[in-house]
Design a protein around this motif. Sequence first.
Motif, short mmCIF file in Angstrom:
data_model
loop_
_atom_site.label_atom_id
_atom_site.label_comp_id
_atom_site.label_asym_id
_atom_site.label_seq_id
_atom_site.Cartn_x
_atom_site.Cartn_y
_atom_site.Cartn_z
N ARG A 2 16.82 12.74 2.99
CA ARG A 2 16.90 11.47 2.30
C ARG A 2 15.48 10.99 2.01
O ARG A 2 14.64 10.96 2.91
N GLN A 25 15.69 15.47 -6.34
CA GLN A 25 17.14 15.28 -6.46
C GLN A 25 17.83 16.58 -6.86
O GLN A 25 18.89 16.92 -6.32
N GLY A 28 18.64 19.07 -4.22
CA GLY A 28 19.71 18.74 -3.30
C GLY A 28 19.42 17.58 -2.38
O GLY A 28 20.24 17.27 -1.50
N HIS A 29 18.29 16.91 -2.55
CA HIS A 29 17.94 15.79 -1.68
C HIS A 29 18.49 14.48 -2.24
O HIS A 29 18.63 14.32 -3.46
N GLU A 30 18.79 13.53 -1.36
CA GLU A 30 19.21 12.20 -1.77
C GLU A 30 17.97 11.37 -2.07
O GLU A 30 17.06 11.29 -1.23
N VAL A 31 17.95 10.73 -3.22
CA VAL A 31 16.78 9.98 -3.65
C VAL A 31 17.19 8.57 -4.06
O VAL A 31 18.16 8.39 -4.82
N VAL A 32 16.49 7.56 -3.55
CA VAL A 32 16.67 6.19 -4.01
C VAL A 32 15.29 5.60 -4.29
O VAL A 32 14.27 6.07 -3.76
N THR A 54 18.97 6.00 -8.36
CA THR A 54 19.59 4.85 -7.72
C THR A 54 18.53 3.82 -7.35
O THR A 54 17.57 4.14 -6.65
N TRP A 131 19.58 3.05 6.28
CA TRP A 131 19.78 4.26 5.46
C TRP A 131 19.13 5.48 6.11
O TRP A 131 19.54 6.59 5.89
N PRO A 133 15.86 7.15 5.95
CA PRO A 133 15.25 8.22 5.16
C PRO A 133 14.46 9.17 6.05
O PRO A 133 13.95 8.78 7.11
#
Length: 429
Positions: A2, A25, A28-32, A54, A131, A133
């Motif tokens: 994350r 992203q 495969g990583h979650e990015v905000v 996001t 969250w 990260p």
Amino acid sequence: MRILFNVFPASSHVFPVVPLAWALQSAGHEVVMATTEAGLDPKLFTNIASAGLTAVPLGGKEEIAASLAPHLAAANRPDRRTAEIDPDDENAWRTCRDMLIDLLGAHYPPPQAGSDHRPVLDTLVEFARNWRPDLVLWDPLAPTGAVAARACGAAHARLLFGMDNVGLVRTKTLQELADPSSGLTEDPWMPWLGPVLERYGLDFTEETLLGQWTLDLTAARMQYPLDLRYVPVRWIPYNGGSTFPQWLHTRPERPRAVFTLGQTRRLLNGPQGGFPLREFFDSVSDLDLEMVATLNNDQLSTAGTLPDNVRAIGYVPLNQLLPTSSAVIHHGGGGTSGACVAYQVPQLMVPIPMWDEKVIARYISARGAGLIVDPAAIDVDSMRKDLVRLITEPSFQAGARDLYEDMLAAPAPKDVVPTVERLTREHRC
């Protein structure tokens, strides 16, 4: 993993990092992407979302707008301070330091009287703790990203949008603190940063200002010689999404020059405090070229009747305009300069002193890829001659190709992902 991006609330700070966010992203990583609602850029969250990312709004709109109001008013004064490091002024870094400390202190104001809530910072830390990260990538003008990372045990790194002015200022400040003859006995960052850290039970480390490492989008030959860990990343131009105009479907029959001043026309010190648009367009009216001018309504109102060879447009992303352009006249911003390098277009620069414009302009000029106009002494006839040179003299195109080759030497965002993954594993708590 994350990954939390913490950026300064301006699209000019978001756009440069979008390609890296995409690369992470896509791996495969979650990015905000977290930033404030300071109201400085009304399209900020729309631009983040339209990039397929996001957005995490951090609030604080009223508090930050109030604390920034004196700084925004001062920005219009002729004697305004900037965070630029002027190559000709050996003391400019001290002015930059004062400006940075004032700006950051205003952007992250202390709690209101009678309240324990600290806008933006508390929201960011709360989000990070919830969250969780693995990595926080933070803008040099948003160092509370480091605070949030330490509060939740994440690895963290700076993500440079331009020259490392903060790194240079910090290095020189440490040299002053170590020199008894300098007269500096207390760290000037602590009056603002100390209470921020104390609020979360954290002590100060240099990583709080400089990151555990730094992802650097600037050209290697431009970097300051600092003893810091940099990971180079190739600049990939991104200017937001739009519809491709039909008139750009075909290549121009004559040379095309792009004229853009971004959002900084009010800062130019030409006649009446602004760029002499009407005089400049009149000066090029007899040239066999097509001038495409990106002008907003306020700028257009000062331009008068445009010559037949000048096309005024509201906004078209540079990555659509530059592939068919022979020259660009611009304000010296890093985003515009980087896009010109990516598309090998010679540049006529009117460097507005904000962050690193003079450094960039001198570098591009020294590499033979452009010419510089003094913003305090704009002469439209000289600009006309410079524009003709950029279009007709092959040496400028050769210089632009050299800069492009230098850009390609840096790893693309997708090639940096394994390094980011490794460093995150090494530094995550």
